[in-house]
Design a protein around this motif. Sequence first.
Motif, short mmCIF file in Angstrom:
data_model
loop_
_atom_site.label_atom_id
_atom_site.label_comp_id
_atom_site.label_asym_id
_atom_site.label_seq_id
_atom_site.Cartn_x
_atom_site.Cartn_y
_atom_site.Cartn_z
N ARG A 39 14.90 0.81 -8.37
CA ARG A 39 15.25 1.99 -9.14
C ARG A 39 16.77 2.07 -9.38
O ARG A 39 17.22 2.38 -10.46
CB ARG A 39 14.79 3.21 -8.36
N ARG B 71 10.91 -15.91 -16.48
CA ARG B 71 10.95 -16.39 -15.11
C ARG B 71 10.51 -17.84 -15.05
O ARG B 71 11.14 -18.67 -14.40
CB ARG B 71 10.03 -15.51 -14.27
N GLU C 191 2.90 -3.24 1.14
CA GLU C 191 2.04 -4.30 0.60
C GLU C 191 0.57 -3.97 0.71
O GLU C 191 -0.26 -4.83 1.01
CB GLU C 191 2.33 -5.63 1.29
N ALA D 246 -14.93 -4.02 -7.37
CA ALA D 246 -14.33 -4.10 -8.71
C ALA D 246 -13.60 -2.82 -9.08
O ALA D 246 -12.56 -2.86 -9.73
CB ALA D 246 -15.42 -4.40 -9.73
N PRO E 282 -11.82 -8.12 -13.38
CA PRO E 282 -10.49 -7.55 -13.57
C PRO E 282 -9.67 -8.39 -14.53
O PRO E 282 -9.87 -9.59 -14.68
CB PRO E 282 -9.88 -7.60 -12.17
N LEU E 283 -8.74 -7.71 -15.19
CA LEU E 283 -7.90 -8.38 -16.19
C LEU E 283 -6.60 -8.84 -15.55
O LEU E 283 -6.12 -8.22 -14.60
CB LEU E 283 -7.58 -7.39 -17.31
N PRO E 284 -6.04 -9.89 -16.10
CA PRO E 284 -4.73 -10.33 -15.57
C PRO E 284 -3.64 -9.31 -15.92
O PRO E 284 -3.69 -8.66 -16.97
CB PRO E 284 -4.49 -11.67 -16.24
N ILE E 285 -2.68 -9.19 -15.03
CA ILE E 285 -1.53 -8.31 -15.25
C ILE E 285 -0.40 -9.18 -15.77
O ILE E 285 -0.08 -10.19 -15.16
CB ILE E 285 -1.11 -7.63 -13.95
N ASP F 217 7.63 -12.56 -17.35
CA ASP F 217 6.97 -13.73 -16.79
C ASP F 217 7.42 -15.02 -17.46
O ASP F 217 7.68 -16.03 -16.80
CB ASP F 217 5.45 -13.59 -16.92
N TYR G 2 3.64 -9.29 -17.60
CA TYR G 2 4.89 -8.61 -17.92
C TYR G 2 5.71 -9.51 -18.82
O TYR G 2 5.58 -10.73 -18.78
CB TYR G 2 5.67 -8.31 -16.65
N TRP H 10 -13.28 -12.80 -3.86
CA TRP H 10 -13.52 -11.36 -3.98
C TRP H 10 -14.98 -11.00 -3.78
O TRP H 10 -15.88 -11.82 -3.94
CB TRP H 10 -13.01 -10.86 -5.32
N ILE I 125 -9.91 -2.53 -7.87
CA ILE I 125 -8.96 -3.60 -8.20
C ILE I 125 -8.25 -3.25 -9.50
O ILE I 125 -8.89 -2.88 -10.50
CB ILE I 125 -9.70 -4.94 -8.29
N HIS I 126 -6.96 -3.37 -9.47
CA HIS I 126 -6.15 -3.03 -10.64
C HIS I 126 -6.06 -4.20 -11.60
O HIS I 126 -6.09 -4.02 -12.81
CB HIS I 126 -4.76 -2.63 -10.15
N GLY I 127 -5.93 -5.40 -11.11
CA GLY I 127 -5.84 -6.56 -11.99
C GLY I 127 -5.60 -7.82 -11.19
O GLY I 127 -5.69 -7.82 -9.97
N ILE I 128 -5.31 -8.88 -11.93
CA ILE I 128 -5.09 -10.18 -11.30
C ILE I 128 -3.66 -10.57 -11.54
O ILE I 128 -3.15 -10.51 -12.66
CB ILE I 128 -6.03 -11.25 -11.89
N ARG I 129 -2.98 -10.97 -10.51
CA ARG I 129 -1.60 -11.40 -10.62
C ARG I 129 -1.47 -12.71 -9.86
O ARG I 129 -1.69 -12.73 -8.64
CB ARG I 129 -0.69 -10.33 -10.03
N ILE J 133 11.89 -10.65 0.88
CA ILE J 133 10.87 -9.99 0.07
C ILE J 133 10.42 -8.67 0.67
O ILE J 133 9.50 -8.05 0.18
CB ILE J 133 9.65 -10.90 -0.13
N HIS K 284 -6.00 -10.79 -6.45
CA HIS K 284 -6.40 -9.47 -6.91
C HIS K 284 -5.42 -8.43 -6.40
O HIS K 284 -5.05 -8.43 -5.23
CB HIS K 284 -7.80 -9.15 -6.40
#
Lengths: 397, 254
Positions: free
Chosen positions: B102, B76, A129, A144, B65-68, B73, B70, A139, A147-151, B93, A155
């Motif tokens: 995998r 779900r 994790e 910046a 940052p951009l939202p991720i 979603d 899939y 943040w 950071i890969h993105g927002i989920r 978890i 972040h």
Amino acid sequence: MIIRSLAARTCRALPRGSSLQPLRRFLSTDIDSIESSADNSFKQLGSLEAQLNAQVPQQVPSASSETQASSPAAQTSESVAEQYHLYKQQQQQLGHLGTEISQHYQPHTLLNNPPSAADVTLELLLASEAHQGHATSLWNPANARYIHGIRQGVHIISLEVTAAHLRRAAKVVQEVSKQGGMVLFVGTRDGQDRAVVRAAELARGYHLFERWIPGSITNGQQILGKCRMKVVNEKDEEIVGFEEQLDERSVLRPDLVVCLNPPENYVLLHECALNNIPTIGVIDTNADPTWVTYPIPANDDSIRCIQVIAGVLGRAGELGQKQRFDAAAKGVITYRPAKDLTMPEQDTSKDKAPKAKVDLSRTFMKDGGLEDADELEGKLDEANNREGSGRRIKVVA
Amino acid sequence: MGRYDFRPLRVRQTAKALFDAKRVPHLPQWYAVVGDIPPGETLARPVQRAPRPRGTKKASRIFQPLPIQYPEDKLRSDFFGDHPWELARPRLIVENSGNDSRGQDWSKIVQPGKQLDGESVVQRQMWLMRHQAMSKPAAYDLARREFYQHRHLEDIRRRVAKEEALHVGAYFGKGPLAIGMELEDRSWEKWKIWAAKQVEQEQNMRAQMFTGPQDNDGDELTEPELDAAVEEVQGSVPDSKAGQLAMGGAAVHP
């Protein structure tokens, strides 16, 4: 399947005479009638009784008479061997039955056998994790690029960046350890203590898991002045006789500080910055990356992640120390020897004196008790409280 | 205050400057190390979104940052919207190796080493939509039905296991309902004692309120007085068409 595996597990403990009988009953495909099974169990009971009756009178005289001590020992060894062979035979026959437990996460392995920098994979970081940052509103925009993105409002730290920075930091720890530098591992959050101590143990460095006493670097003479300092040669063996010279020396400082929770240790990092000491820190998305020299963007709230990072850095330090000792064995000294120290004139160490003079290398903050996972601050307090006693303790990390 | 402190990043330059100015007798041990492995650049912001053309509104979110997202979603959220109590079930978890997904084959809904939960339905639905070209609702229905079936089997398995265990002598103690009932009974008994006490207190208070000097004339009459009063009232009750017979009412209903 349960019964079969039970039989396979307990077959070692079954009595010798009737060991295979219950197994056969469990494994047999044809079903005995109730009467026959009842008969079987009665027979077993009878045989057990007979065994007991046969064994009791044999054992009583052997226990009472000391002269016959050899024969029961031989008996037991023979029976042990027989049991062992029986066990091996059964294992061969039944060992493949039952379930197989696949590889799974065992928390202690990160401490017992920490991964090295070469073992760091994105999967390992993901499983620990390392990617979980903080809520987006918390943040620090300086992070910046990590950071890969927002989920789901959180972040996500980019694990490629984490791996790259972690390898870089590990290289720094390795090189500094190779040059005989003092590495101080600091993690003052709950649950980080074992990881910190383990890393320091591997890297032959120093650890701190309770609280940084403010001023330990900037005001070190007052705070650490009573701690012990010692002189070691290139093999880290202590050379005695320098006590008078060490009394006037200034307090030692770490050459590299690894901080696992920078937000709580601003004072430490600030002191390091003031004193020009490079630092490595685990930077979560809410931390300020300019506080440390080498940031490792990762989740500092996950104990597993901290254990991975501390383990990697500790392994790197271990490698560096190994390189240093290898070089020392070849007669190469990888660091600059300490100056302003003259070899003490002693009758007892006359033969060692010239050698030590050559090898005399550096002063080292080291104390025997600290390597047994004692913490710094307890020692410091102890040393501070021991003002009245005659013993002088110079510096301890 | 509002300024960045770059001293940690510039340890090497500072060390060199101190050495050049003869403030320190020699360079630190790590000088070459930090030179060989320099710290990365800091405070750099990658551009995340294309900037708007000039003249339009200010592009304020370029660096955020951009939202991720899939494709699962939506599935779900649909599933858990329909089965909100699935979220209340305990869930494992902890990842083992990070590669746990995998080895999973979603041509079946049951996976070894993974508990059956809403995620199984979502992944199974995705698999059906991808590999069997099923529509979203059809795949959802199929995956959902399989899920219900396996949940049902789990229940049966649990029940049978309990029966077997009870048969061979296990005992499970009281269930949650029995414990709850016991607690409720205890509180009920407590309340009864408390209520009896309250009633008694109330009565005492009421009795105290009426103690003191009071004449018994109004309450109780001696027999000759009663007779006299009855006689007096009897006479006054009209025995006519409009009125009614007293029937000893004055004595009976004083």
